[in-house]
Structure formats: structure tokens, C-alpha cells
Design an enzyme around this catalytic site. Structure first.
Site, PDB file in Angstrom:
ATOM      1  N   ASP A   1       0.669  -1.311   0.036  1.00  0.00           N
ATOM      2  CA  ASP A   1       0.349   0.031   0.006  1.00  0.00           C
ATOM      3  C   ASP A   1       1.006   1.532  -0.276  1.00  0.00           C
ATOM      4  O   ASP A   1       2.001   1.446   0.551  1.00  0.00           O
ATOM      5  CB  ASP A   1      -1.033  -0.139   1.374  1.00  0.00           C
ATOM      6  CG  ASP A   1      -1.696   0.678   1.469  1.00  0.00           C
ATOM      7  OD1 ASP A   1      -1.839   1.369   0.042  1.00  0.00           O
ATOM      8  OD2 ASP A   1      -1.998   1.540   2.610  1.00  0.00           O
TER       9      ASP A   1
ATOM     10  N   ASP B   1      -0.458   5.014   0.775  1.00  0.00           N
ATOM     11  CA  ASP B   1      -0.625   6.053   1.989  1.00  0.00           C
ATOM     12  C   ASP B   1      -0.644   5.352   3.557  1.00  0.00           C
ATOM     13  O   ASP B   1      -1.205   4.716   3.594  1.00  0.00           O
ATOM     14  CB  ASP B   1      -2.339   6.701   1.297  1.00  0.00           C
ATOM     15  CG  ASP B   1      -2.201   7.963   0.130  1.00  0.00           C
ATOM     16  OD1 ASP B   1      -1.373   8.171   0.086  1.00  0.00           O
ATOM     17  OD2 ASP B   1      -3.468   7.529  -0.450  1.00  0.00           O
TER      18      ASP B   1
ATOM     19  N   ASP C   1      -1.701  -0.498   5.898  1.00  0.00           N
ATOM     20  CA  ASP C   1      -1.929   0.625   6.989  1.00  0.00           C
ATOM     21  C   ASP C   1      -3.298  -0.028   7.379  1.00  0.00           C
ATOM     22  O   ASP C   1      -3.750   0.235   9.099  1.00  0.00           O
ATOM     23  CB  ASP C   1      -1.476   1.735   7.482  1.00  0.00           C
ATOM     24  CG  ASP C   1      -2.762   2.870   6.533  1.00  0.00           C
ATOM     25  OD1 ASP C   1      -2.790   2.462   5.126  1.00  0.00           O
ATOM     26  OD2 ASP C   1      -2.662   3.811   6.416  1.00  0.00           O
TER      27      ASP C   1
HETATM   28 MG    MG Z   1      -3.238   3.034   3.756  1.00  0.00          MG
END
Ligand code: MG
Length: 259
Positions: free
Chosen positions: A7, A9, A202
Site C-alpha cells: 500500500d 498512503d 495500514d
Molecule cells: Mg493506506
């Protein structure tokens, strides 16, 4: 030796700020011939611009990026007339499959086969109105993703899910969702990484659920949306790490001799 779905961001960067050491931490794995596909639900910017940003952070040229715009574009037929509520990344992805694309700011009349919603930083009432009107007039409603938020250095910002909710509410229609953790993105990743991989992210509700759908291990990092105080999360985790460099070190120890 795994391949990787990573991922962006909250893992590689927070807004314009890099997570220290994150991009560089994968250079060693890439040098071993492992494949890394950076996978983001952010559809507003173009994948090639994100790839260029990763190169500026120290990764080699040719780095692979897939976005939820790529995933949703796979659901669109080349013959379709599409109303796009989103940024340039979404618009280009839709055009790349041959669809005729009209910006949501420009069309308050006309007939559309589909309305596709992504993160739109120019969002205003007029755009929502046009999109909802097209759906009520018979267009299918697609969403690049339904993330409620995304993180930057100031905290959590409204995500695409908040915009999709406005159009869905105003049109009385439920969207078909393409990005993580939904099947269109899973399908795209199975094609890109046929021998499977680990998913690093995240967010449990997108990255974690995607890993679960794929049947691949999920590595949760605490540099973005999910904080230590949010633990435990409600998806299986193979590993929880402070950040991507720590996650890579852990996986290095799972595959001894490979680095
Ligand atoms: Mg993310």
C-alpha cells in the site's frame, strides 16, 4: 521467496512526506528479483505519477503501481458513455479502456451507461448533483473504493467513501466497488502476481480484507491509519510492524538466506 503487494498512503508516505526509509527498504528485495506491486485505493492521481514519485524516493525505474482507478476501469466497456466524478487518474484510466468520458462538472444532461466515482478534490454540489441525476436516469454506479478516510501529515482526510456515500444517498443506488478489498482489485493482483505474495498495508478493512480474500499473509504497519491503541484489528495478521522498514526486516527473518 514472496512477491509483495504494498500500500502507499500511510505505508510509503503520508501526503507529500515520505515514511522514513520506507521506499528504500524494498530495494534489497527488488534486487533479489522479487516483484513489488504498489497498490493504492487512491484513484485521483495517475499511476505513472505515483511511480515517478517512488523513483524519486529511491526505487528503481519501472516500479509497478496499480490503483483503484485501474481496477474500476476493468469493469467499464469500451462502448460506454461514462460520467466521471474523480481526478485525472480516474479519468485517464477510464479513457484507456476506450470509454467516452465526460467530467461530472460539465454534464447536467445526456445519457450515461455508467457513473464512476473516485476521490475528487474539486468536489462541489454541482458535481454530486450531476452524478446522482445520471444514476437516477439509468446509469450504473461504480466506485473506485469506499475508504472512509486517508492519512496525511495533518491527520485523517475525507476519503472516496465519503463522496460515494453522497452520490449513493442522493441517487438511492448502491455502488459496485472495485478497489481494495473487493474482487476486481483482487483479480488484478492475481494476474500481476500469479505466484502470490504478502500484502503490506495500514488498514485492516481494506488491505487486511484484501489479503484475506486473496489468501495471502497480511502485514499490518502502524505508520498510517491504524495506531497501536486500535489493536487488535478484526482481520488475521501475519505480522504487525511499526513501519515498512520494520516489516521488511521481519520478513527477511522469515526467509533466511534470501538476503
Ligand atoms: Mg493506506
Amino acid at each position: 521467496m514472496p512477491d509483495w503487494v504494498v500500500d502507499l498512503d500511510g505505508v510509503v508516505w503520508l501526503g507529500a512526506e515520505p515514511v522514513p526509509g520506507a521506499a528504500e527498504s524494498l530495494s534489497g528485495r527488488l534486487a533479489l528479483g522479487e516483484r513489488v506491486v504498489f497498490c493504492t485505493n487512491n484513484s485521483s492521481e495517475r499511476g505513472q505519477d505515483k511511480a515517478a514519485a517512488l523513483v524519486s524516493h529511491g526505487l528503481p525505474k519501472g516500479v509497478e503501481v496499480v490503483t483503484s482507478a485501474d481496477a474500476v476501469a476493468r469493469l467499464v466497456e469500451p462502448s460506454w458513455n461514462v460520467l466521471c466524478l474523480g481526478g485525472p487518474g480516474l479519468r485517464e484510466a477510464l479513457q484507456s479502456v476506450g470509454a467516452s468520458v465526460v467530467d461530472s462538472a460539465e454534464a447536467d444532461t445526456g445519457s450515461f451507461d455508467a457513473v464512476v466515482v473516485g476521490l475528487d478534490r474539486q468536489l462541489d454540489y454541482h458535481r454530486i448533483d450531476n452524478a446522482a441525476r445520471a444514476v437516477r436516469n439509468g446509469a450504473r454506479l461504480f466506485a473506485s473504493n469506499t475508504d472512509s478516510t486517508f492519512p496525511d501529515t495533518t491527520g485523517l482526510r475525507p476519503g472516496c467513501g465519503a463522496i460515494v456515500a453522497a452520490v449513493a444517498t442522493a441517487s438511492g443506488s448502491s455502488p459496485i466497488v472495485a478497489g481494495k478489498p473487493e474482487e476486481p482489485m483482487a483479480d488484478l493482483l492475481r494476474e500481476r502476481l500469479p505466484r502470490g505474495g504478502v500484502v503490506v498495508g495500514d488498514r485492516a478493512d481494506t488491505d487486511g480484507r484484501l489479503a484475506e480474500r486473496l489468501g495471502w499473509p497480511f502485514v499490518l504497519v502502524l505508520s498510517g491509519v491504524t495506531r497501536r491503541s486500535d489493536l487488535p484489528v478484526d482481520v488475521p495478521t501475519a505480522c504487525i510492524a511499526e513501519d515498512l522498514p520494520a516489516a521488511v526486516r521481519t520478513l527477511d527473518s522469515w526467509y533466511p538466506g534470501s538476503v
